[in-house]
Enzyme design. Structure first.
Site, PDB file in Angstrom:
ATOM      1  N   PRO A  87       0.723  -1.090   0.087  1.00  0.00           N
ATOM      2  CG  PRO A  87      -0.083  -1.065   2.251  1.00  0.00           C
ATOM      3  CD  PRO A  87       0.775  -1.923   1.356  1.00  0.00           C
ATOM      4  CB  CYS A  88       3.014   2.806  -2.466  1.00  0.00           C
ATOM      5  SG  CYS A  88       2.190   2.509  -3.960  1.00  0.00           S
ATOM      6  CG  HIS A  89      -2.981   3.523  -0.938  1.00  0.00           C
ATOM      7  ND1 HIS A  89      -2.704   2.117  -1.241  1.00  0.00           N
ATOM      8  CD2 HIS A  89      -3.868   3.419   0.078  1.00  0.00           C
ATOM      9  CE1 HIS A  89      -3.328   1.611  -0.605  1.00  0.00           C
ATOM     10  NE2 HIS A  89      -4.216   2.433   0.127  1.00  0.00           N
TER      11      HIS A  89
END
Length: 175
Positions: free
Chosen positions: A127-129
């Site tokens: 989950p780089c967001h």
């Protein structure tokens, strides 16, 4: 998802943030990207990945329990940073670039964490967001047509990190 070999199954899913394509090997999920790719390979490899992504976008899944094929992550520091993100920053939470740099123990500076997030081959699931600048959202290379920050904001709102604005819709982004 360029350079995908014959040993991968490729499939896609319409989501509230656009068409998502995935590549899955016998070892696990190898890539997630925006856009349409021709479906190919073993549908049995794709089914659990596409089902879990559909559940996530419907607000019914908070954790993915998919095997990950980490071979497309280049560089040992990048692999450690992305695995740290995957293992320690759960649904509904966030971390700053500097916080992830510290947590990973790699010695990678906060500024370089942004580059690692931008090269993440498995966004959403890894989950780089959820990685934010100390003074705002930071960037996001996901999405299509230059709408990366809108996608990031939508994902963070879905997860409850950001409060919904008057124009946020669980149905997705307006195009």
């Amino acid at each position: 998802m360029d350079g995908v070999s014959d040993e991968m199954a490729i499939g896609g899913l319409e989501t509230p943030v656009g068409r998502i394509s995935v590549a899955v090997t016998q070892d696990g999920l190898a890539a997630v990207g925006w856009g349409r790719r021709p479906d190919s390979g073993d549908p049995a490899l794709l089914a659990p990945v596409l089902a879990q992504l559909a559940e996530y976008f419907a607000g019914q899944r908070h954790d993915f329990d998919l095997p990950i094929d980490w071979r497309r992550v280049t560089g040992s520091a990048s692999a450690v940073v992305l695995r740290t993100l995957y293992d320690t920053v759960g649904y509904g939470s966030s971390i700053t670039y500097g916080g992830l740099a510290d947590r990973s123990g790699t010695g990678v500076p906060a500024r370089a964490i942004g580059g690692i997030m931008g090269s993440n081959p498995i966004p959403i699931v890894v989950p780089c967001h959820r990685v934010l600048a100390s003074d705002g959202l930071g960037g996001y290379s996901g999405g299509s047509g230059g709408n990366g920050l809108e996608v990031k904001r939508w994902l963070l709102t879905l997860e409850g990190v950001l409060p919904p604005t008057f124009d946020w819709s669980p149905a997705g982004l307006t195009v």
